[in-house]
Scaffold this active site. Structure first.
Site, short mmCIF file in Angstrom:
data_model
loop_
_atom_site.label_atom_id
_atom_site.label_comp_id
_atom_site.label_asym_id
_atom_site.label_seq_id
_atom_site.Cartn_x
_atom_site.Cartn_y
_atom_site.Cartn_z
N LYS A 1 96.12 -6.32 72.59
CA LYS A 1 95.13 -6.31 71.31
C LYS A 1 93.60 -6.23 71.89
O LYS A 1 93.45 -6.94 72.82
CB LYS A 1 95.24 -7.56 70.64
CG LYS A 1 94.42 -7.72 69.56
CD LYS A 1 94.58 -9.02 68.42
CE LYS A 1 93.93 -9.01 67.19
NZ LYS A 1 93.94 -10.37 66.67
N HIS B 1 90.93 -5.98 70.26
CA HIS B 1 89.82 -6.58 69.32
C HIS B 1 90.21 -8.12 69.20
O HIS B 1 90.98 -8.62 69.44
CB HIS B 1 89.77 -6.02 67.97
CG HIS B 1 91.14 -5.98 67.03
ND1 HIS B 1 92.05 -5.12 67.36
CD2 HIS B 1 91.46 -6.56 65.98
CE1 HIS B 1 92.97 -5.36 66.55
NE2 HIS B 1 92.80 -6.29 65.74
#
Length: 227
Positions: free
Chosen positions: A112, A114
Site C-alpha cells: 500500500k 498511502h
C-alpha cells in the site's frame, strides 16, 4: 482398529457434510488426477467454521514444539487471513493465560502506497517469533514467499500449521519427498497439519463408498511421500 483424535474426526465430518472434502476425480495444479479434494474456502458457515478453527487451535496446543512458543500468528493472503484471525481468537479464548498478549498479522499481495503503507497489517514483526497459519502446502512456493516477507519485516518463523497434509511426492522431486518434507529440511522448523491422508483414510472408512477408499489407497501407493 485405528483411531484419530476427536478434533480431527469433528473436522473431517464437518468437511464431508459441508462439501469441503469431496471424493471423485479432481485435476490438481500438478496435472495429477486426485481421488479427493479439500477446499478450505467451503467452511463459510458457523456449523463448518467452528470445528475447523477449533481443530487448528487443538493442533497448536497439543504440540509442545509450538504451543506457547510464538508471539504472532501470521495469515498469508488470502485464505490465511481469516484463518489467522479466527484461530487467534480461539487460542485467546481457550488459553488466555498463554495467548492474551499474542498478536496476529497478515500481508497484502501488493504494498500500500498511502495511509499507513507497507505490506504487513497487524502486529509488528520486528524481533518476534511467528507462527504461520494456512490451508494447505502445495508446492511450498507460497510458504517460502511468506517466510521471506516475515524475515524482511524482522520476524522469525518458528513453525507452520496447515489444515491438510496430502503426504504426496512433488512432481519434480528427485526422491519421494513431499512439499512439507522439503520445507522442514530447508528451514528446520516444525510444520504440522490437522489431518493428513492417513487420517482421511481412517476417518472416512464406513462413511464414504468402498470404491472411494480403494482409490485413496491406490493414490497413496502411487504418489505417497517417503518423508
Amino acid at each position: 482398529m485405528s483411531t484419530i483424535a476427536s478434533y480431527k474426526t469433528s473436522l473431517l465430518d464437518a468437511a464431508l457434510s459441508g462439501g469441503a472434502l469431496r471424493f471423485g476425480s479432481f485435476t490438481l495444479k500438478s496435472g495429477r488426477q486426485s481421488p479427493y479434494f479439500f477446499n478450505a474456502g467451503s467452511f463459510f458457515t458457523g456449523a463448518l467454521h467452528v470445528p475447523f478453527v477449533d481443530a487448528f487451535a487443538s493442533t497448536i496446543t497439543s504440540s509442545s514444539a509450538i504451543h506457547g512458543q510464538f508471539d504472532v500468528l501470521f495469515g498469508p493472503a488470502y485464505k490465511g487471513i481469516p484463518l489467522a484471525a479466527a484461530v487467534f481468537y480461539a487460542l485467546a479464548k481457550q488459553h488466555p493465560e498463554v495467548y492474551t498478549e499474542v498478536g496476529y498479522t497478515f500481508d497484502r499481495k501488493e504494498a500500500k502506497d498511502h495511509g499507513e503503507g507497507g505490506v504487513m497489517v497487524g502486529a509488528p514483526l520486528q524481533g518476534k517469533r511467528v507462527l504461520v497459519i494456512d490451508d494447505v502446502v502445495s508446492s511450498g512456493t507460497a510458504k517460502r514467499e511468506a517466510i521471506e516477507k516475515i524475515t524482511a519485516a524482522g520476524g522469525k518463523v518458528v513453525g507452520i500449521v496447515v489444515a491438510v497434509d496430502r503426504q504426496e511426492t512433488l512432481p519434480d522431486a528427485a526422491d519421494r519427498s513431499s512439499a512439507i518434507g522439503q520445507l522442514k529440511k530447508e528451514y528446520g522448523i516444525p510444520i504440522l497439519a490437522i489431518v493428513n491422508l492417513e487420517d482421511i483414510l481412517t476417518g472416512m472408512k464406513g462413511k464414504i463408498a468402498d470404491a472411494d477408499i480403494v482409490r485413496l489407497e491406490e493414490y497413496r501407493a502411487t504418489y505417497g511421500a517417503s518423508d
